[in-house]
Write a protein that holds these residues in place. Structure first.
Motif, mmCIF file in Angstrom:
data_model
loop_
_atom_site.group_PDB
_atom_site.id
_atom_site.type_symbol
_atom_site.label_atom_id
_atom_site.label_comp_id
_atom_site.label_asym_id
_atom_site.label_seq_id
_atom_site.Cartn_x
_atom_site.Cartn_y
_atom_site.Cartn_z
ATOM 1 N N ALA A 135 16.222 28.120 8.843
ATOM 2 C CA ALA A 135 14.838 28.481 7.899
ATOM 3 C C ALA A 135 15.089 27.394 6.442
ATOM 4 O O ALA A 135 14.205 26.793 6.075
ATOM 5 N N HIS A 136 16.284 27.746 6.032
ATOM 6 C CA HIS A 136 16.606 27.066 4.710
ATOM 7 C C HIS A 136 16.529 25.486 4.989
ATOM 8 O O HIS A 136 16.014 24.685 4.075
ATOM 9 N N ARG A 137 17.086 24.982 6.124
ATOM 10 C CA ARG A 137 16.821 23.467 6.287
ATOM 11 C C ARG A 137 15.543 23.276 6.461
ATOM 12 O O ARG A 137 15.191 21.999 5.891
ATOM 13 N N LEU A 138 14.617 23.719 7.258
ATOM 14 C CA LEU A 138 13.372 23.426 7.422
ATOM 15 C C LEU A 138 12.587 23.447 5.965
ATOM 16 O O LEU A 138 11.921 22.659 5.644
ATOM 17 N N ARG A 139 12.864 24.216 5.116
ATOM 18 C CA ARG A 139 12.540 24.121 3.794
ATOM 19 C C ARG A 139 12.784 22.929 3.030
ATOM 20 O O ARG A 139 12.201 22.391 2.569
ATOM 21 N N ASP A 140 14.179 22.845 3.112
ATOM 22 C CA ASP A 140 14.600 21.351 2.488
ATOM 23 C C ASP A 140 13.963 20.197 3.080
ATOM 24 O O ASP A 140 13.446 19.297 2.153
ATOM 25 N N MET A 141 13.637 20.246 4.243
ATOM 26 C CA MET A 141 12.833 19.077 4.913
ATOM 27 C C MET A 141 11.319 19.078 4.441
ATOM 28 O O MET A 141 10.687 18.055 4.836
ATOM 29 N N GLY A 142 10.720 19.929 3.927
ATOM 30 C CA GLY A 142 9.532 20.103 3.659
ATOM 31 C C GLY A 142 8.754 20.372 5.173
ATOM 32 O O GLY A 142 7.431 20.324 5.210
ATOM 33 N N ALA A 143 9.091 20.828 5.986
ATOM 34 C CA ALA A 143 8.588 21.159 7.285
ATOM 35 C C ALA A 143 7.978 22.754 7.358
ATOM 36 O O ALA A 143 8.312 23.477 6.621
ATOM 37 N N PRO A 144 7.183 22.898 8.241
ATOM 38 C CA PRO A 144 6.785 24.200 8.359
ATOM 39 C C PRO A 144 7.802 25.297 8.477
ATOM 40 O O PRO A 144 8.982 25.100 9.124
ATOM 41 N N LEU A 145 7.530 26.466 7.937
ATOM 42 C CA LEU A 145 8.412 27.559 8.025
ATOM 43 C C LEU A 145 8.046 28.734 8.936
ATOM 44 O O LEU A 145 6.963 28.689 9.302
ATOM 45 N N PRO A 146 9.038 29.698 9.400
ATOM 46 C CA PRO A 146 8.746 30.740 10.432
ATOM 47 C C PRO A 146 7.895 31.433 9.603
ATOM 48 O O PRO A 146 8.030 31.926 8.653
ATOM 49 N N THR A 147 6.897 32.141 10.329
ATOM 50 C CA THR A 147 5.927 33.150 9.933
ATOM 51 C C THR A 147 6.807 34.563 9.513
ATOM 52 O O THR A 147 6.556 35.264 8.394
ATOM 53 N N ARG A 148 7.945 34.724 10.134
ATOM 54 C CA ARG A 148 8.862 35.783 9.846
ATOM 55 C C ARG A 148 10.133 35.584 10.284
ATOM 56 O O ARG A 148 10.244 35.020 11.609
ATOM 57 N N LEU A 149 11.104 35.959 9.805
ATOM 58 C CA LEU A 149 12.495 36.046 10.325
ATOM 59 C C LEU A 149 12.766 37.494 10.858
ATOM 60 O O LEU A 149 12.777 38.619 9.991
ATOM 61 N N PHE A 150 13.157 37.429 12.066
ATOM 62 C CA PHE A 150 13.828 38.644 12.717
ATOM 63 C C PHE A 150 15.260 38.639 12.841
ATOM 64 O O PHE A 150 15.854 37.727 13.697
ATOM 65 N N LEU A 151 16.050 39.303 12.005
ATOM 66 C CA LEU A 151 17.595 39.146 12.006
ATOM 67 C C LEU A 151 18.252 40.451 12.364
ATOM 68 O O LEU A 151 17.920 41.559 11.940
ATOM 69 N N SER A 152 19.004 40.281 13.331
ATOM 70 C CA SER A 152 19.663 41.604 14.024
ATOM 71 C C SER A 152 21.165 41.678 13.966
ATOM 72 O O SER A 152 21.852 40.558 14.203
ATOM 73 N N ALA A 153 21.684 42.542 13.420
ATOM 74 C CA ALA A 153 22.971 43.081 13.634
ATOM 75 C C ALA A 153 24.003 41.995 13.042
ATOM 76 O O ALA A 153 25.222 41.705 13.489
ATOM 77 N N LEU A 154 23.653 41.487 11.587
ATOM 78 C CA LEU A 154 24.407 40.712 10.932
ATOM 79 C C LEU A 154 24.396 41.271 9.383
ATOM 80 O O LEU A 154 23.346 41.171 8.929
ATOM 81 N N ARG A 155 25.578 41.355 8.710
ATOM 82 C CA ARG A 155 25.380 41.599 7.401
ATOM 83 C C ARG A 155 25.190 40.420 6.693
ATOM 84 O O ARG A 155 25.279 39.209 6.942
ATOM 85 N N ALA A 156 24.431 40.826 5.371
ATOM 86 C CA ALA A 156 23.974 39.758 4.501
ATOM 87 C C ALA A 156 25.096 38.739 4.370
ATOM 88 O O ALA A 156 26.033 39.126 3.876
ATOM 89 N N PRO A 157 24.533 37.449 4.176
ATOM 90 C CA PRO A 157 25.793 36.372 4.004
ATOM 91 C C PRO A 157 26.312 36.436 2.467
ATOM 92 O O PRO A 157 27.255 35.943 2.419
ATOM 93 N N GLN A 158 25.781 37.111 1.561
ATOM 94 C CA GLN A 158 26.204 37.051 0.195
ATOM 95 C C GLN A 158 27.553 38.257 0.195
ATOM 96 O O GLN A 158 28.273 38.060 -0.893
#
Length: 261
Positions: free
Chosen positions: A111-134
Motif C-alpha cells: 500500500a505504501h509503494r502504491l502511494r509512492d507511485m501515485g497509483a490507486p490505493l486500497p479502499t481498506r487494509l485488513f491486517l491479521s495476526a501481526l504486531r505493528a511494525p514500529q
C-alpha cells in the motif's frame, strides 16, 4: 505497449495473482489476499464465503505450490517490486488487501509503494495476526539451525504438519522469516486508507495491544476485532472473517465502529 511486453505482463499476472476475472460479470470490488509465511495461494478458501460482487485474488509467491521450483524472495522490497506494477495495472475495480501474519506486512508495504507511485490505493487494509511494525523486534529465527528452526516452527503455523513436509518447506519458511525479520519500518506518514485489524484472542505471539498499535499507521478509520482462536484462528473462522470484510469493503471511506482497546 508491445505485444511481447503485454504477453510478459500477462504471464507475470497469472503467476502472481490468482482468481483475477473469476467474477468478471458480477465483481464490483476485488480483494487481494496475502498468505502467512511458508503458505501458498490455496491456504485460504475465503472466496466461497464472499458474495459474487467481491472477487478474491490470492497472491502466489515464488517457492510454493505451482511455483515451488522458483527461489523464494528474501525481502519485503523484492516482493513489492514485483507486485506493485501488477496490482496497479488491475485497479479498474476498487480493491482491498487482506494479509495474515507475514501477509499483513506485505499488504502494508505494498500500500505504501502504491502511494509512492501515485497509483490507486486500497479502499481498506485488513491486517491479521501481526504486531505493528514500529514495535521493538523480537528474537529473530531465520538464522537458526534447521533443527532449532523446526522445533520453533512446531509451535507456530506449521504445528500438526507431517515432519517430512516440514523439512520440505523449510527453505521457503526460512526465506519468509528473512523477509519479515529484515524489514525496516521507514514510513512515518500514515496511510489514508481505513484499517481493520484482526487477531486471535488466544494468540500468544501477537497480543491485542500489539494489534491496536496499528492505529498509528492510518489517518482514516480504524477498527480492531478479535476472533476466538490462536495465531491460526483463520482456519476456523473463514466464514465469519469473510462476512466481517464484506461488510466494510464495498463502500470506500465509510467510517467504522470505534477501536477496541
Amino acid at each position: 505497449m508491445s505485444a511481447a511486453t503485454s504477453s510478459a505482463s500477462g504471464r507475470a499476472e497469472r503467476l502472481w495473482l490468482r482468481g483475477l476475472d473469476s467474477r468478471r460479470q458480477t465483481a464490483r470490488h476485488r480483494l487481494f489476499v496475502f498468505p502467512h509465511a511458508g503458505a501458498g495461494a490455496s491456504s485460504y478458501q475465503l472466496a466461497e464465503h464472499f458474495p459474487d460482487s467481491i472477487e478474491v485474488c490470492p497472491v502466489q509467491l515464488p517457492g510454493r505450490e505451482n511455483r515451488f521450483a522458483e527461489p523464494p524472495l528474501l525481502s519485503v522490497e523484492a516482493v513489492v517490486d514485483e507486485l506493485a506494477p501488477l496490482v496497479a495495472a488491475r485497479s479498474e475495480l476498487p480493491f482491498g488487501f487482506f494479509g495474515h501474519s507475514m501477509g499483513a506486512l506485505l499488504a502494508f508495504a505494498l500500500a505504501h509503494r502504491l502511494r509512492d507511485m501515485g497509483a490507486p490505493l486500497p479502499t481498506r487494509l485488513f491486517l491479521s495476526a501481526l504486531r505493528a511494525p514500529q514495535l521493538p523486534d523480537r528474537e529473530p529465527l531465520h538464522h537458526l539451525s534447521d533443527a532449532d528452526l523446526l522445533t520453533r516452527l512446531a509451535r507456530s503455523e506449521f504445528a500438526g504438519l507431517d515432519p517430512e513436509l516440514q523439512e520440505l518447506l523449510l527453505p521457503t519458511v526460512r526465506a519468509d522469516l528473512t523477509v519479515c525479520e529484515t524489514y525496516e519500518h521507514c514510513h512515518p506518514s500514515p496511510l489514508p486508507c481505513p484499517f481493520t485489524v484482526f487477531g486471535g484472542d488466544r494468540d500468544d505471539s501477537v497480543r491485542e495491544p500489539e494489534l491496536a498499535a496499528w492505529r498509528a499507521h492510518t489517518s482514516a478509520a480504524f477498527e480492531l476485532r478479535m476472533f476466538p482462536g490462536d495465531h491460526l484462528y483463520v482456519r476456523d473462522t473463514e466464514q465469519q472473517l469473510a462476512e466481517s470484510i464484506a461488510r466494510t469493503l464495498p463502500v470506500r471511506g465509510r467510517e467504522t465502529s470505534p477501536v477496541r482497546g
